[in-house]
Design a protein around this motif. Sequence first.
Motif, PDB file in Angstrom:
ATOM      1  N   MET A 109       0.841  -1.191   0.000  1.00 22.38           N
ATOM      2  CA  MET A 109       0.000   0.000   0.000  1.00 22.38           C
ATOM      3  C   MET A 109       0.877   1.242   0.000  1.00 22.38           C
ATOM      4  N   TYR A 110       0.482   2.203  -0.831  1.00 17.93           N
ATOM      5  CA  TYR A 110       1.194   3.465  -0.987  1.00 17.93           C
ATOM      6  C   TYR A 110       0.196   4.573  -0.690  1.00 17.93           C
ATOM      7  N   SER A 111       0.528   5.464   0.246  1.00 16.77           N
ATOM      8  CA  SER A 111      -0.432   6.512   0.597  1.00 16.77           C
ATOM      9  C   SER A 111       0.259   7.839   0.893  1.00 16.77           C
ATOM     10  N   ARG A 112      -0.507   8.892   0.636  1.00 15.93           N
ATOM     11  CA  ARG A 112      -0.059  10.250   0.941  1.00 15.93           C
ATOM     12  C   ARG A 112      -1.239  11.017   1.509  1.00 15.93           C
ATOM     13  N   ASP A 113      -0.962  11.853   2.516  1.00 13.90           N
ATOM     14  CA  ASP A 113      -1.988  12.669   3.157  1.00 13.90           C
ATOM     15  C   ASP A 113      -1.956  14.076   2.591  1.00 13.90           C
ATOM     16  N   LEU A 114      -3.163  14.626   2.378  1.00 14.30           N
ATOM     17  CA  LEU A 114      -3.322  15.985   1.893  1.00 14.30           C
ATOM     18  C   LEU A 114      -4.278  16.710   2.821  1.00 14.30           C
ATOM     19  N   GLU A 115      -3.842  17.850   3.343  1.00 11.73           N
ATOM     20  CA  GLU A 115      -4.747  18.702   4.120  1.00 11.73           C
ATOM     21  C   GLU A 115      -5.307  19.748   3.188  1.00 11.73           C
ATOM     22  N   ASP A 116      -6.646  19.904   3.222  1.00 12.48           N
ATOM     23  CA  ASP A 116      -7.242  20.990   2.459  1.00 12.48           C
ATOM     24  C   ASP A 116      -6.916  22.305   3.177  1.00 12.48           C
ATOM     25  N   PRO A 117      -7.237  23.454   2.599  1.00 11.05           N
ATOM     26  CA  PRO A 117      -6.873  24.724   3.239  1.00 11.05           C
ATOM     27  C   PRO A 117      -7.458  24.920   4.643  1.00 11.05           C
ATOM     28  N   ASP A 118      -8.509  24.171   4.994  1.00 14.55           N
ATOM     29  CA  ASP A 118      -9.082  24.260   6.336  1.00 14.55           C
ATOM     30  C   ASP A 118      -8.424  23.298   7.315  1.00 14.55           C
ATOM     31  N   GLY A 119      -7.623  22.364   6.818  1.00 17.95           N
ATOM     32  CA  GLY A 119      -6.985  21.384   7.691  1.00 17.95           C
ATOM     33  C   GLY A 119      -7.656  20.022   7.693  1.00 17.95           C
ATOM     34  N   ASN A 120      -8.757  19.838   6.934  1.00 17.15           N
ATOM     35  CA  ASN A 120      -9.381  18.523   6.817  1.00 17.15           C
ATOM     36  C   ASN A 120      -8.413  17.596   6.081  1.00 17.15           C
ATOM     37  N   ILE A 121      -8.272  16.364   6.560  1.00 13.61           N
ATOM     38  CA  ILE A 121      -7.256  15.457   6.023  1.00 13.61           C
ATOM     39  C   ILE A 121      -7.874  14.445   5.069  1.00 13.61           C
ATOM     40  N   LEU A 122      -7.317  14.416   3.855  1.00 12.07           N
ATOM     41  CA  LEU A 122      -7.669  13.424   2.852  1.00 12.07           C
ATOM     42  C   LEU A 122      -6.456  12.524   2.663  1.00 12.07           C
ATOM     43  N   GLU A 123      -6.669  11.237   2.692  1.00 15.92           N
ATOM     44  CA  GLU A 123      -5.585  10.295   2.423  1.00 15.92           C
ATOM     45  C   GLU A 123      -5.879   9.640   1.083  1.00 15.92           C
ATOM     46  N   PHE A 124      -4.973   9.809   0.145  1.00 12.56           N
ATOM     47  CA  PHE A 124      -5.100   9.157  -1.156  1.00 12.56           C
ATOM     48  C   PHE A 124      -4.172   7.953  -1.138  1.00 12.56           C
ATOM     49  N   PHE A 125      -4.724   6.771  -1.474  1.00 17.14           N
ATOM     50  CA  PHE A 125      -3.881   5.585  -1.410  1.00 17.14           C
ATOM     51  C   PHE A 125      -4.181   4.597  -2.524  1.00 17.14           C
ATOM     52  N   PHE A 126      -3.142   3.831  -2.842  1.00 17.90           N
ATOM     53  CA  PHE A 126      -3.231   2.733  -3.789  1.00 17.90           C
ATOM     54  C   PHE A 126      -2.838   1.467  -3.056  1.00 17.90           C
ATOM     55  N   MET A 127      -3.660   0.420  -3.212  1.00 19.95           N
ATOM     56  CA  MET A 127      -3.319  -0.880  -2.632  1.00 19.95           C
ATOM     57  C   MET A 127      -3.228  -1.889  -3.771  1.00 19.95           C
ATOM     58  N   GLU A 128      -2.142  -2.657  -3.768  1.00 19.26           N
ATOM     59  CA  GLU A 128      -1.954  -3.688  -4.779  1.00 19.26           C
ATOM     60  C   GLU A 128      -3.170  -4.612  -4.793  1.00 19.26           C
ATOM     61  N   PRO A 129      -3.759  -4.860  -5.969  1.00 20.81           N
ATOM     62  CA  PRO A 129      -4.941  -5.724  -6.037  1.00 20.81           C
ATOM     63  C   PRO A 129      -4.710  -7.107  -5.408  1.00 20.81           C
ATOM     64  N   ALA A 130      -3.528  -7.668  -5.575  1.00 21.26           N
ATOM     65  CA  ALA A 130      -3.250  -8.982  -4.977  1.00 21.26           C
ATOM     66  C   ALA A 130      -3.282  -8.905  -3.455  1.00 21.26           C
ATOM     67  N   ALA A 131      -2.879  -7.784  -2.885  1.00 18.60           N
ATOM     68  CA  ALA A 131      -2.915  -7.629  -1.429  1.00 18.60           C
ATOM     69  C   ALA A 131      -4.351  -7.536  -0.939  1.00 18.60           C
ATOM     70  N   VAL A 132      -5.225  -6.954  -1.754  1.00 22.22           N
ATOM     71  CA  VAL A 132      -6.636  -6.880  -1.397  1.00 22.22           C
ATOM     72  C   VAL A 132      -7.219  -8.293  -1.371  1.00 22.22           C
ATOM     73  N   GLU A 133      -6.862  -9.090  -2.359  1.00 25.15           N
ATOM     74  CA  GLU A 133      -7.391 -10.452  -2.461  1.00 25.15           C
ATOM     75  C   GLU A 133      -6.800 -11.386  -1.406  1.00 25.15           C
ATOM     76  N   GLN A 134      -5.472 -11.314  -1.202  1.00 28.25           N
ATOM     77  CA  GLN A 134      -4.770 -12.268  -0.341  1.00 28.25           C
ATOM     78  C   GLN A 134      -4.609 -11.784   1.089  1.00 28.25           C
ATOM     79  N   GLY A 135      -4.666 -10.503   1.300  1.00 27.04           N
ATOM     80  CA  GLY A 135      -4.300  -9.905   2.579  1.00 27.04           C
ATOM     81  C   GLY A 135      -2.857  -9.449   2.496  1.00 27.04           C
ATOM     82  N   PRO A 136      -2.493  -8.416   3.257  1.00 28.69           N
ATOM     83  CA  PRO A 136      -1.155  -7.837   3.134  1.00 28.69           C
ATOM     84  C   PRO A 136      -0.029  -8.806   3.510  1.00 28.69           C
ATOM     85  N   ASP A 137      -0.202  -9.619   4.554  1.00 30.72           N
ATOM     86  CA  ASP A 137       0.879 -10.523   4.966  1.00 30.72           C
ATOM     87  C   ASP A 137       1.191 -11.550   3.882  1.00 30.72           C
ATOM     88  N   ALA A 138       0.145 -12.146   3.302  1.00 33.97           N
ATOM     89  CA  ALA A 138       0.351 -13.148   2.248  1.00 33.97           C
ATOM     90  C   ALA A 138       0.980 -12.507   1.017  1.00 33.97           C
TER      91      ALA A 138
END
Length: 152
Positions: A109-138
């Motif tokens: 999983m790769y993620s970056r946090d973005l605060e809007d000008p008010d300070g609200n936090i948005l996290e944009f992330f990509f997770m490998e499809p295989a990790a979604v299917e198998q779970g991160p440890d597998a």
Amino acid sequence: MTTSIFVNIPTADLDRSKAFYEALGYAINPMFSDDNAACVVVDENVYFMVLTREFFQTFTDKQVTEPKTHAQALIALTCDSREVVDATMAKGLAAGGTEPRPTSDLGFMYSRDLEDPDGNILEFFFMEPAAVEQGPDAFLAEQGAGSPSTSA
């Protein structure tokens, strides 16, 4: 039945917020926007209701926190690739957002946090499809890496 999600977030400057979210590539739905609120269309089932602080307060008896100094929620949104995460961040930073934390790369999983000008936090992330299917440890074991807690 399809479920939609509406995330309500406060703003000190509605016009600034609308410009920021439009810069990220989201549309404003004018039918559900006025001087107190803007309906930001993230996709067909996900919306941000950006509300003036005063209007936001009418929906709760609790104290509305200041997003520049207090975290009430972290809004995580998936992206189709690492490159889309980076491109979205570039748009947000150019539109007045800030990056409060370093990039997180856990291998699966790769993620970056973005605060809007008010300070609200948005996290944009990509997770490998295989990790979604198998779970991160597998997934990491298959890649020859350690578990997420040991590979960060």
